[in-house]
Design a protein around this motif. Sequence first.
Motif, PDB file in Angstrom:
ATOM      1  N   ALA A 141      -0.077 -16.076  -2.534  1.00 45.57           N
ATOM      2  CA  ALA A 141       0.160 -15.572  -1.127  1.00 45.57           C
ATOM      3  C   ALA A 141      -0.136 -16.360  -0.052  1.00 45.57           C
ATOM      4  CB  ALA A 141      -1.161 -14.160  -1.371  1.00 45.57           C
ATOM      5  N   LYS A 142       0.000 -15.607   1.274  1.00 48.75           N
ATOM      6  CA  LYS A 142      -0.485 -16.026   2.331  1.00 48.75           C
ATOM      7  C   LYS A 142      -1.194 -15.726   3.230  1.00 48.75           C
ATOM      8  CE  LYS A 142       3.487 -20.016   3.091  1.00 48.75           C
ATOM      9  NZ  LYS A 142       4.376 -20.329   4.104  1.00 48.75           N
ATOM     10  N   ALA A 143      -2.453 -16.465   4.113  1.00 48.23           N
ATOM     11  CA  ALA A 143      -2.583 -14.859   4.885  1.00 48.23           C
ATOM     12  C   ALA A 143      -1.961 -14.685   5.318  1.00 48.23           C
ATOM     13  CB  ALA A 143      -4.105 -15.960   5.224  1.00 48.23           C
ATOM     14  N   GLY A 144      -1.646 -13.353   5.896  1.00 48.55           N
ATOM     15  CA  GLY A 144      -0.282 -12.659   7.444  1.00 48.55           C
ATOM     16  C   GLY A 144       0.941 -12.642   6.442  1.00 48.55           C
ATOM     17  N   GLY A 145       1.340 -12.746   5.090  1.00 46.61           N
ATOM     18  CA  GLY A 145       3.036 -13.429   5.081  1.00 46.61           C
ATOM     19  C   GLY A 145       2.818 -12.374   2.778  1.00 46.61           C
ATOM     20  N   GLY A 146       1.696 -12.015   2.426  1.00 46.91           N
ATOM     21  CA  GLY A 146       1.246 -11.241   1.672  1.00 46.91           C
ATOM     22  C   GLY A 146       1.681 -12.303   0.817  1.00 46.91           C
ATOM     23  N   ALA A 147       1.658 -11.143  -0.606  1.00 47.40           N
ATOM     24  CA  ALA A 147       1.773 -11.511  -2.056  1.00 47.40           C
ATOM     25  C   ALA A 147       2.401 -11.290  -3.202  1.00 47.40           C
ATOM     26  CB  ALA A 147       0.229 -11.170  -2.707  1.00 47.40           C
ATOM     27  N   TRP A 148       2.624 -12.127  -4.170  1.00 47.52           N
ATOM     28  CA  TRP A 148       3.972 -12.464  -5.117  1.00 47.52           C
ATOM     29  C   TRP A 148       3.956 -12.540  -6.213  1.00 47.52           C
ATOM     30  CZ3 TRP A 148       8.460 -11.625  -1.451  1.00 47.52           C
ATOM     31  CH2 TRP A 148       9.090 -11.960  -0.102  1.00 47.52           C
ATOM     32  N   LEU A 149       4.543 -12.532  -7.130  1.00 49.59           N
ATOM     33  CA  LEU A 149       4.653 -12.601  -8.532  1.00 49.59           C
ATOM     34  C   LEU A 149       5.762 -13.076  -9.146  1.00 49.59           C
ATOM     35  CD1 LEU A 149       4.118 -12.719 -11.555  1.00 49.59           C
ATOM     36  CD2 LEU A 149       3.669 -10.547 -11.379  1.00 49.59           C
ATOM     37  N   ASN A 150       5.677 -14.356  -8.901  1.00 55.25           N
ATOM     38  CA  ASN A 150       7.923 -14.691  -9.642  1.00 55.25           C
ATOM     39  C   ASN A 150       8.830 -15.204  -8.025  1.00 55.25           C
ATOM     40  OD1 ASN A 150       5.987 -15.798 -11.603  1.00 55.25           O
ATOM     41  ND2 ASN A 150       7.180 -14.998 -13.448  1.00 55.25           N
ATOM     42  N   GLY A 151       8.677 -14.578  -7.052  1.00 52.24           N
ATOM     43  CA  GLY A 151       9.634 -14.078  -5.832  1.00 52.24           C
ATOM     44  C   GLY A 151       9.865 -12.454  -6.145  1.00 52.24           C
ATOM     45  N   GLU A 152       9.344 -11.445  -6.305  1.00 54.81           N
ATOM     46  CA  GLU A 152       8.489 -10.447  -6.690  1.00 54.81           C
ATOM     47  C   GLU A 152       7.379 -10.220  -5.349  1.00 54.81           C
ATOM     48  OE1 GLU A 152      11.524  -8.216  -7.016  1.00 54.81           O
ATOM     49  OE2 GLU A 152      12.511 -10.127  -7.500  1.00 54.81           O
ATOM     50  N   ARG A 153       7.431  -9.123  -4.750  1.00 53.51           N
ATOM     51  CA  ARG A 153       6.329  -8.567  -4.124  1.00 53.51           C
ATOM     52  C   ARG A 153       6.102  -7.740  -3.668  1.00 53.51           C
ATOM     53  NH1 ARG A 153       5.802  -8.608   2.653  1.00 53.51           N
ATOM     54  NH2 ARG A 153       4.154  -8.062   2.944  1.00 53.51           N
ATOM     55  N   LEU A 154       4.252  -7.974  -4.231  1.00 56.01           N
ATOM     56  CA  LEU A 154       3.011  -7.058  -4.277  1.00 56.01           C
ATOM     57  C   LEU A 154       2.772  -5.897  -3.688  1.00 56.01           C
ATOM     58  CD1 LEU A 154       0.910  -9.481  -6.920  1.00 56.01           C
ATOM     59  CD2 LEU A 154       3.140  -8.034  -7.852  1.00 56.01           C
ATOM     60  N   MET A 155       3.330  -5.248  -3.935  1.00 57.53           N
ATOM     61  CA  MET A 155       2.853  -4.291  -2.592  1.00 57.53           C
ATOM     62  C   MET A 155       1.991  -3.206  -3.072  1.00 57.53           C
ATOM     63  SD  MET A 155       5.317  -4.586  -1.137  1.00 57.53           S
ATOM     64  CE  MET A 155       5.589  -3.343   0.450  1.00 57.53           C
ATOM     65  N   PRO A 156       1.323  -2.422  -1.275  1.00 58.88           N
ATOM     66  CA  PRO A 156      -0.079  -1.542  -1.725  1.00 58.88           C
ATOM     67  C   PRO A 156       0.623   0.097  -3.052  1.00 58.88           C
ATOM     68  CG  PRO A 156       0.267  -2.614   0.543  1.00 58.88           C
ATOM     69  CD  PRO A 156       1.316  -3.334  -0.127  1.00 58.88           C
ATOM     70  N   ARG A 157      -0.228   0.562  -3.679  1.00 58.58           N
ATOM     71  CA  ARG A 157      -0.147   1.355  -4.250  1.00 58.58           C
ATOM     72  C   ARG A 157      -1.020   2.519  -4.123  1.00 58.58           C
ATOM     73  NH1 ARG A 157       1.965  -0.479 -10.036  1.00 58.58           N
ATOM     74  NH2 ARG A 157       2.782  -2.443  -8.730  1.00 58.58           N
ATOM     75  N   ARG A 158      -1.325   3.265  -4.473  1.00 56.45           N
ATOM     76  CA  ARG A 158      -2.314   4.687  -5.037  1.00 56.45           C
ATOM     77  C   ARG A 158      -1.690   5.108  -6.351  1.00 56.45           C
ATOM     78  NH1 ARG A 158      -4.794   5.886  -0.283  1.00 56.45           N
ATOM     79  NH2 ARG A 158      -4.294   5.772   1.325  1.00 56.45           N
ATOM     80  N   VAL A 159      -2.463   4.781  -6.828  1.00 47.96           N
ATOM     81  CA  VAL A 159      -3.007   5.013  -8.261  1.00 47.96           C
ATOM     82  C   VAL A 159      -2.202   7.118  -8.384  1.00 47.96           C
ATOM     83  CG1 VAL A 159      -3.880   4.815 -10.492  1.00 47.96           C
ATOM     84  CG2 VAL A 159      -3.834   2.887  -9.057  1.00 47.96           C
ATOM     85  N   GLY A 160      -3.172   7.489  -8.213  1.00 47.53           N
ATOM     86  CA  GLY A 160      -2.876   8.583  -8.357  1.00 47.53           C
ATOM     87  C   GLY A 160      -4.064   9.462  -9.514  1.00 47.53           C
TER      88      GLY A 160
END
Length: 267
Positions: free
Chosen positions: A130-149
């Motif tokens: 992750a870069k500050a302000g640049g999102g988080a990534w796992l093996n090139g795929e972006r980790l997105m915010p999510r709601r579990v429900g």
Amino acid sequence: MFPEIALLEALLKDVAQRELLPRFARSQRSVKPDGSIVTEADLAAQERLVAELRKLTPSFEVLGEEMSGEEQRGLLMRAGPGLWCLDPLDGTSNFAAGIPFFSISLALIREERSVLGLVYDPVRDELFHAKAGGGAWLNGERLMPRRVGLPLRRCIAVVDFKRLDRALRRRLADEPPFSSQRNFGSTALEWCWLAAGRYHLYLHGGQKLWDYAAGMLILGEAGGRATRLAHESSTAGDMGMRSAVAALDPDLFAQWVSWLGAAPLEG
């Protein structure tokens, strides 16, 4: 500026392949003054990473977990334009015992804030960054915010009990607000697995700078939230122990903080 992510990723992978995996479950352990263990793999990985980081970024200092406390404090005081914070083998007890859950953690700190973080799991070949302000990534795929429900009572929690106070330990054991509990043994990877949505709630009673500098940034850039228990205060530039209370889902985070009576959300 700092090196391209691809260069840092390649460095972590190469060190893991050369210094860690050949020694997995084969290294002799010794006990440090604080009671934690260290192996030849920790020391070899740190030596190689420190040398390579100094070549890549000669104007940045490098702080490693296996340095002396006096050296670490000195590095924090003269951090200059940037400070690399390195845990060459997070999860040493797992590594020495042959449990396949450990990682290399690396963060770049500027003005007491992590601005870049990488965590590499060589067993699964998973690299989080992750870069500050640049999102988080796992093996090139972006980790997105999510709601579990899910309600709190249906959640899986990762809890490290050993540094929590007795009253909280007893309350968690006798009246757990979640459905089941785990403790994996590599704090850097625990932050990343939470960021990837592999469990729901996190509680740890005491982490040092190299334990959370990369992982907490990765969680935050994935949309997760973290704070600390209410009785303490700490900053990223402080190597003293700090607790961690976190969740990826903002609704679950609010419920978890309320149940624990944790501190207000940290900026």
